[in-house]
Design a protein around this motif. Structure first.
Motif, PDB file in Angstrom:
ATOM      1  N   ARG A  89      -6.123  -2.069   2.842  1.00 48.37           N
ATOM      2  CA  ARG A  89      -5.397  -1.770   4.080  1.00 48.37           C
ATOM      3  C   ARG A  89      -6.221  -2.154   5.303  1.00 48.37           C
ATOM      4  O   ARG A  89      -5.707  -2.634   6.293  1.00 48.37           O
ATOM      5  N   ARG A  90      -7.516  -1.952   5.173  1.00 49.08           N
ATOM      6  CA  ARG A  90      -8.427  -2.167   6.293  1.00 49.08           C
ATOM      7  C   ARG A  90      -8.572  -3.660   6.613  1.00 49.08           C
ATOM      8  O   ARG A  90      -8.681  -4.044   7.757  1.00 49.08           O
ATOM      9  N   ASN A  91      -8.595  -4.491   5.554  1.00 51.31           N
ATOM     10  CA  ASN A  91      -9.003  -5.891   5.742  1.00 51.31           C
ATOM     11  C   ASN A  91      -7.933  -6.934   5.442  1.00 51.31           C
ATOM     12  O   ASN A  91      -8.083  -8.080   5.856  1.00 51.31           O
ATOM     13  N   ASN A  92      -6.875  -6.550   4.711  1.00 51.11           N
ATOM     14  CA  ASN A  92      -5.994  -7.599   4.217  1.00 51.11           C
ATOM     15  C   ASN A  92      -4.542  -7.503   4.649  1.00 51.11           C
ATOM     16  O   ASN A  92      -3.781  -8.431   4.436  1.00 51.11           O
TER      17      ASN A  92
ATOM     18  N   SER B  19      -3.611   4.816   7.332  1.00 51.02           N
ATOM     19  CA  SER B  19      -2.834   3.608   7.017  1.00 51.02           C
ATOM     20  C   SER B  19      -3.560   2.356   7.491  1.00 51.02           C
ATOM     21  O   SER B  19      -3.353   1.274   6.959  1.00 51.02           O
ATOM     22  N   LEU B  20      -4.401   2.526   8.477  1.00 46.55           N
ATOM     23  CA  LEU B  20      -5.179   1.383   8.968  1.00 46.55           C
ATOM     24  C   LEU B  20      -6.448   1.187   8.141  1.00 46.55           C
ATOM     25  O   LEU B  20      -7.270   0.344   8.461  1.00 46.55           O
ATOM     26  N   GLY B  21      -6.598   2.000   7.109  1.00 51.49           N
ATOM     27  CA  GLY B  21      -7.716   1.811   6.196  1.00 51.49           C
ATOM     28  C   GLY B  21      -8.982   2.556   6.598  1.00 51.49           C
ATOM     29  O   GLY B  21     -10.060   2.294   6.074  1.00 51.49           O
ATOM     30  N   GLU B  22      -8.844   3.504   7.526  1.00 50.94           N
ATOM     31  CA  GLU B  22     -10.033   4.273   7.914  1.00 50.94           C
ATOM     32  C   GLU B  22     -10.488   5.136   6.740  1.00 50.94           C
ATOM     33  O   GLU B  22      -9.662   5.652   5.972  1.00 50.94           O
ATOM     34  N   LYS B  23     -11.806   5.292   6.600  1.00 47.10           N
ATOM     35  CA  LYS B  23     -12.344   6.140   5.533  1.00 47.10           C
ATOM     36  C   LYS B  23     -11.978   7.600   5.815  1.00 47.10           C
ATOM     37  O   LYS B  23     -12.027   8.052   6.951  1.00 47.10           O
TER      38      LYS B  23
ATOM     39  N   ARG C  78      -6.079  14.312   1.969  1.00 43.20           N
ATOM     40  CA  ARG C  78      -5.875  14.011   0.551  1.00 43.20           C
ATOM     41  C   ARG C  78      -4.458  13.507   0.268  1.00 43.20           C
ATOM     42  O   ARG C  78      -4.200  12.920  -0.770  1.00 43.20           O
ATOM     43  N   LEU C  79      -3.549  13.757   1.204  1.00 41.04           N
ATOM     44  CA  LEU C  79      -2.187  13.232   1.038  1.00 41.04           C
ATOM     45  C   LEU C  79      -2.234  11.712   1.129  1.00 41.04           C
ATOM     46  O   LEU C  79      -3.074  11.155   1.832  1.00 41.04           O
ATOM     47  N   ASN C  80      -1.265  11.016   0.417  1.00 37.22           N
ATOM     48  CA  ASN C  80      -1.260   9.579   0.652  1.00 37.22           C
ATOM     49  C   ASN C  80      -0.484   9.285   1.928  1.00 37.22           C
ATOM     50  O   ASN C  80       0.405  10.043   2.319  1.00 37.22           O
ATOM     51  N   PRO C  81      -0.869   8.219   2.622  1.00 37.06           N
ATOM     52  CA  PRO C  81      -0.332   7.966   3.965  1.00 37.06           C
ATOM     53  C   PRO C  81       1.188   7.829   3.977  1.00 37.06           C
ATOM     54  O   PRO C  81       1.828   8.132   4.980  1.00 37.06           O
ATOM     55  N   LYS C  82       1.771   7.371   2.871  1.00 36.98           N
ATOM     56  CA  LYS C  82       3.226   7.229   2.850  1.00 36.98           C
ATOM     57  C   LYS C  82       3.897   8.572   3.097  1.00 36.98           C
ATOM     58  O   LYS C  82       4.860   8.665   3.840  1.00 36.98           O
ATOM     59  N   LYS C  83       3.346   9.622   2.478  1.00 32.79           N
ATOM     60  CA  LYS C  83       3.938  10.956   2.638  1.00 32.79           C
ATOM     61  C   LYS C  83       3.919  11.387   4.097  1.00 32.79           C
ATOM     62  O   LYS C  83       4.801  12.101   4.550  1.00 32.79           O
ATOM     63  N   ILE C  84       2.893  10.973   4.821  1.00 38.18           N
ATOM     64  CA  ILE C  84       2.779  11.392   6.211  1.00 38.18           C
ATOM     65  C   ILE C  84       3.639  10.527   7.129  1.00 38.18           C
ATOM     66  O   ILE C  84       4.253  11.016   8.067  1.00 38.18           O
ATOM     67  N   LEU C  85       3.702   9.243   6.836  1.00 36.31           N
ATOM     68  CA  LEU C  85       4.239   8.301   7.823  1.00 36.31           C
ATOM     69  C   LEU C  85       5.643   7.793   7.550  1.00 36.31           C
ATOM     70  O   LEU C  85       6.348   7.368   8.462  1.00 36.31           O
TER      71      LEU C  85
ATOM     72  N   LEU D  69       9.096   0.256  -2.156  1.00 36.06           N
ATOM     73  CA  LEU D  69       8.486  -1.017  -2.551  1.00 36.06           C
ATOM     74  C   LEU D  69       7.440  -1.456  -1.536  1.00 36.06           C
ATOM     75  O   LEU D  69       6.326  -1.840  -1.895  1.00 36.06           O
ATOM     76  N   LEU D  70       7.803  -1.339  -0.261  1.00 37.10           N
ATOM     77  CA  LEU D  70       6.874  -1.775   0.781  1.00 37.10           C
ATOM     78  C   LEU D  70       5.593  -0.939   0.776  1.00 37.10           C
ATOM     79  O   LEU D  70       4.495  -1.456   0.974  1.00 37.10           O
ATOM     80  N   SER D  71       5.764   0.365   0.524  1.00 38.09           N
ATOM     81  CA  SER D  71       4.573   1.221   0.523  1.00 38.09           C
ATOM     82  C   SER D  71       3.640   0.871  -0.639  1.00 38.09           C
ATOM     83  O   SER D  71       2.416   1.032  -0.534  1.00 38.09           O
ATOM     84  N   LEU D  72       4.220   0.371  -1.719  1.00 38.86           N
ATOM     85  CA  LEU D  72       3.371  -0.055  -2.840  1.00 38.86           C
ATOM     86  C   LEU D  72       2.677  -1.379  -2.511  1.00 38.86           C
ATOM     87  O   LEU D  72       1.499  -1.569  -2.830  1.00 38.86           O
ATOM     88  N   LEU D  73       3.424  -2.295  -1.846  1.00 35.05           N
ATOM     89  CA  LEU D  73       2.833  -3.590  -1.475  1.00 35.05           C
ATOM     90  C   LEU D  73       1.729  -3.416  -0.434  1.00 35.05           C
ATOM     91  O   LEU D  73       0.799  -4.208  -0.366  1.00 35.05           O
ATOM     92  N   SER D  74       1.860  -2.344   0.377  1.00 32.55           N
ATOM     93  CA  SER D  74       0.867  -2.144   1.444  1.00 32.55           C
ATOM     94  C   SER D  74      -0.177  -1.084   1.080  1.00 32.55           C
ATOM     95  O   SER D  74      -0.995  -0.704   1.913  1.00 32.55           O
ATOM     96  N   ALA D  75      -0.131  -0.627  -0.177  1.00 30.60           N
ATOM     97  CA  ALA D  75      -1.131   0.330  -0.674  1.00 30.60           C
ATOM     98  C   ALA D  75      -1.126   1.657   0.081  1.00 30.60           C
ATOM     99  O   ALA D  75      -2.141   2.338   0.159  1.00 30.60           O
ATOM    100  N   LEU D  76       0.032   2.019   0.641  1.00 33.11           N
ATOM    101  CA  LEU D  76       0.138   3.356   1.222  1.00 33.11           C
ATOM    102  C   LEU D  76       0.449   4.371   0.125  1.00 33.11           C
ATOM    103  O   LEU D  76       0.346   5.574   0.323  1.00 33.11           O
ATOM    104  N   ASP D  77       0.853   3.849  -1.035  1.00 32.79           N
ATOM    105  CA  ASP D  77       1.158   4.703  -2.174  1.00 32.79           C
ATOM    106  C   ASP D  77       0.810   3.892  -3.422  1.00 32.79           C
ATOM    107  O   ASP D  77       0.580   2.681  -3.335  1.00 32.79           O
ATOM    108  N   SER D  78       0.759   4.532  -4.573  1.00 36.25           N
ATOM    109  CA  SER D  78       0.417   3.782  -5.779  1.00 36.25           C
ATOM    110  C   SER D  78       1.549   3.888  -6.807  1.00 36.25           C
ATOM    111  O   SER D  78       2.201   4.934  -6.911  1.00 36.25           O
ATOM    112  N   PRO D  79       1.801   2.811  -7.550  1.00 40.84           N
ATOM    113  CA  PRO D  79       2.878   2.825  -8.540  1.00 40.84           C
ATOM    114  C   PRO D  79       2.472   3.622  -9.771  1.00 40.84           C
ATOM    115  O   PRO D  79       1.284   3.859 -10.001  1.00 40.84           O
ATOM    116  N   HIS D  80       3.472   4.065 -10.558  1.00 38.21           N
ATOM    117  CA  HIS D  80       3.139   4.764 -11.799  1.00 38.21           C
ATOM    118  C   HIS D  80       2.637   3.788 -12.846  1.00 38.21           C
ATOM    119  O   HIS D  80       1.810   4.132 -13.687  1.00 38.21           O
TER     120      HIS D  80
END
Ligand SMILES: Nc1ncnc2c1ncn2[C@@H]1O[C@H](COP(=O)(O)OP(=O)(O)OP(=O)(O)O)[C@@H](O)[C@H]1O
Ligand SMILES: [Mg+2]
Lengths: 493, 223
Positions: free
Chosen positions: B79-82, A378-382, A485-492, B48-59
């Motif tokens: 996520r890393r920089n912005n 979630s912090l953008g680590e590779k 490979r999971l997206n972070p939302k699923k984990i967190l 919605l928040l997870s899409l705005l923060s790129a923790l998940d992707s929209p369809h």
């Protein structure tokens, strides 16, 4: 706080878990390490011992099968002899480096003296003699360069070996030992005379009568000396005496074209039959022949023996088999072989167990760490670095565990194999062995044991690190890849 | 316009049917403002928040950061920089101290940050209300409020302009809640950041510069 630093912190901050992982790897590592060291040691034994046993093979009756036969089977059995054609056919196989088939005959002489070692009591020898003199051994040669010389049993020191024409035509030429030549003032180019005496036996008195005799005149074309291949055995007077007698026999051996031996044997045989009607009748019934060979084949490679045996067996008449040094190895190295097999199974089981158990342990650890890994993502680590961090944690512990078990497993293997071999030594079986010239060796089970040595050589060390690290790498990386490979939302969330 | 969502669609497959959580949702945010998104439980706020923060992707649909599609920027890099993200359940690394937790994103980001990261981290924590001796404690020995402060400090550590928080005060008492909200206000109004907070609390919504309500996948302005 980059991933490398995080990896090391992961080890030190969770000492309990690191120790559990270390213990698991150490215990399984001992199994793998022990199995590999035993395998390597047995592998070494096999190669060194087989090298010493050589590549010779012969064809003979399978005495095991013979002994196992019932009387009725024995009666209905039609023994076939091995024909010269078959011997030659086998000799043409690609595995064969060179081969020979010899007849041997013994003759005495009026004009030359037998070579006698001073240490050996020749009075005794003299007393034992009756009937035809057997002072000199005539060994027939079909392979002109003489296999005994090629195989370093003897060495030509003067003159030459046979030519193919001499062998084919049965010329009256001989290669004799240098000692014998010196004893009788013979040089290359000189001739000497042997006597082919024909005796009849009176079975009642046990006495023999000279019936007839003919001279055998041979020209010396070469001189040989035995090679000091005989190693100094233990100071055992009995075996020393045996060696001495064997040596003396060899000094009095003469190499001649096989045709010469056939010729002399045939003369002696026919004259004997003429003089003894009873014997002649008996022989006629049995259709016995005086010509009998046990061929000897030298193969290109020790490893070829099995394939050679496979290929030759179908060609042989009933009851015959291929006899090679490997058979001896199998007898002698039984305990080693069974240990090698055991080690192989242990190794396979240990590797599978290691993959499963470390995989499971790592999986349990990762389940706990899943959220943490999600945080890094979630912090953008590779992803590669998240994987890298966990690999560092596991691999550092693994290298420590493997290094420890490398030494302890090796020690363990030494201990285990010592105990096993000692146990095996006590109930050592004694095999009834038939002696085959050129094939039988004085190699004993003890020699085999001596060449067994559990050591820590570099190929073992590398092999062990390789097997160990790859095993752990695989069992870590598979569940790890699943997580990242999971997206972070699923984990967190 | 620092952040803009255009026609976001997000659904779960329910057998043959698609159950839409977000349907053609569009929304935009500016720098220097404190936003709240209200909605009932299960209305799709976290989604919605997870899409705005790129923790998940929209369809389908896109999220633009300063006019650039975050998919093009790269989710990881975005996520890393912005963006700085704050969770209801803190999501700190339990085996690390507070200051170590703040240091983690600093080693990941490509943004320019002062070289002396440790001092920066301590100062940041101090500013948020975590004193030095607490900063050196393992985070699981801090109270919930303290842990959330550490999480805020972590979100700020990479010097981002966009802070997204999912019910950041959900586990805290009212007093602590107000303190955290004050921090968010300060970040928006004094430091010019864009702060977006998801909540179901009207109290918080009333304090924000602009509030939205999410209901049945549709976003409306809330006054
Ligand atoms: N894995 C899933 N499969 C199917 N439906 C899901 C899944 N995860 C979430 N949902 C549904 O998606 C909807 C939106 O969930 P979301 O977490 O965004 O709601 P929320 O507004 O954050 O609720 P809360 O206020 O309780 O946190 C909910 O109705 C939820 O039941
Ligand atoms: Mg939610």
């Amino acid at each position: 706080m980059n991933f490398i630093k995080r990896g090391f912190l992961g080890i030190t901050r969770k000492k309990g878990k690191s120790l559990i992982l270390l213990a698991v790897i150490f215990i399984l590592g001992n199994l793998i390490s022990g199995a590999i060291s035993i395998q390597q040691a047995t592998g070494n034994v096999e190669s060194t011992v087989k090298e010493r046993l050589g590549t010779a093979a012969t064809i003979d009756i399978d005495y095991d099968e013979w002994d196992a036969m019932s009387d009725s089977e024995m009666e209905s059995l039609e023994m076939e002899e091995i024909s010269v054609d078959l011997i030659k056919e086998i000799g043409e196989l690609s595995y064969v480096k060179y081969y020979d088939y010899n007849m041997t005959f013994w003759l005495g002489s009026e004009s030359i003296e037998r070579y006698q070692d001073e240490d050996l009591d020749d009075e005794m020898e003299e007393d034992m003699m009756f009937g035809p003199s057997m002072d000199f051994t005539l060994k027939g040669i079909n392979y002109a360069p003489v296999i005994d010389f090629e195989e370093q049993k003897g060495k030509l020191v003067d003159g030459r070996v046979f030519t193919q024409e001499e062998v084919d035509g049965g010329s009256s030429v001989a290669v004799i030992s240098k000692k014998l030549a010196e004893e009788n003032n013979l040089n290359v180019g000189d001739t000497f005379t042997l006597a082919n005496d024909v005796y009849t036996y009176d079975y009642n008195t046990g006495e023999g009568d000279l019936v007839t005799s003919r001279d055998v005149v041979l020209e010396v074309i070469g001189l040989f000396e035995p090679q000091e291949a005989k190693k100094e055995t233990e100071e055992n007077s009995e075996s020393d005496m045996m060696v001495l007698m064997e040596d003396t026999e060899y000094y009095n051996t003469m190499y001649v074209p096989n045709e010469v031996v056939i010729d002399e044997t045939k003369y002696n045989w026919e004259e004997s039959l003429k003089a003894d009607e009873e014997l002649a009748e008996m022989m006629e019934e049995e259709e016995e022949s005086f010509e009998y060979y046990s061929p000897i084949y030298y193969l290109n490679n020790q490893e070829d023996i099995e394939a050679f045996t496979e290929e030759v067996k179908p060609l042989l008449p009933e009851l015959y088999t291929v006899i090679s040094a490997s058979d001896q190895y199998d007898n002698i190295a039984g305990p080693i072989e069974s240990m090698s097999k055991l080690a192989k199974y242990v190794l396979i089981v240990a590797v599978i167990a290691t993959v499963l158990i470390t995989g499971l342990v790592v999986l349990l650890f990762l389940r706990d760490r899943k959220r943490e890994l999600g945080i890094y993502l979630s912090l953008g680590e590779k992803r590669s670095r998240v994987v890298g961090q966990i690999l560092i944690e596991v691999m550092v512990v693994a290298v420590v565990g493997i290094t420890l078990s490398l030494f302890s497993g090796n020690l363990l293997a030494q201990q285990v194999s010592d105990t096993l071999m000692r146990a095996d030594d006590n109930n050592e079986e004694y095999f009834e062995e038939y002696y085959y010239e050129g094939i039988s060796t004085d190699l004993t089970a003890d020699d085999v044991m001596d060449s067994y040595e559990v050591t820590l050589n570099s190929s073992y060390v590398l092999g062990f690190y390789g097997v160990g690290l790859v095993t752990i790498l695989i069992s870590t990386i598979i569940p790890l890849i699943y997580i990242v490979r999971l997206n972070p939302k699923k984990i967190l969330m | 316009m620092i952040l803009e969502a255009k026609d976001l669609n997000y659904y779960y497959q329910d057998g043959e049917q698609r159950r839409y959580i977000l349907k053609d949702t569009s929304i935009s945010f500016e720098k220097g403002k404190f936003y709240t998104i209200l909605g009932q439980s299960g209305s799709g706020k976290t989604t919605l928040l997870s899409l705005l923060s790129a923790l998940d992707s929209p369809h389908s649909g896109e999220v633009l950061f300063n006019g650039d599609d975050i998919k093009k920027i790269g989710y990881e890099k975005y996520r890393r920089n912005n963006v700085g993200i704050i969770f209801q359940s803190y999501n700190l690394v339990p085996t690390f101290t507070a200051v170590e937790n703040v240091l983690v994103p600093m080693s990941i980001t490509e943004n320019e940050i002062p070289e002396d990261t440790k001092t920066v981290a301590y100062n940041l924590l101090d500013y948020i209300g975590i004193v030095k001796n607490k900063a050196d404690r393992l985070v699981n020995r801090l109270s919930g409020g303290e842990q959330q402060r550490v999480a805020i400090a972590r979100a700020l550590a990479t010097n981002v302009e966009l802070i997204l928080a999912d019910e950041p005060t959900g586990n805290l008492d009212e007093e602590m809640e107000q303190e955290i909200i004050e921090i968010f206000k300060k970040l928006a109004h004094e430091h010019g950041k864009c702060v977006i907070v998801v909540t179901h609390s009207n109290e918080i919504a009333l304090q924000s510069d602009q509030a939205f309500r999410l209901r049945k996948g549709v976003l409306t302005s809330y006054e």
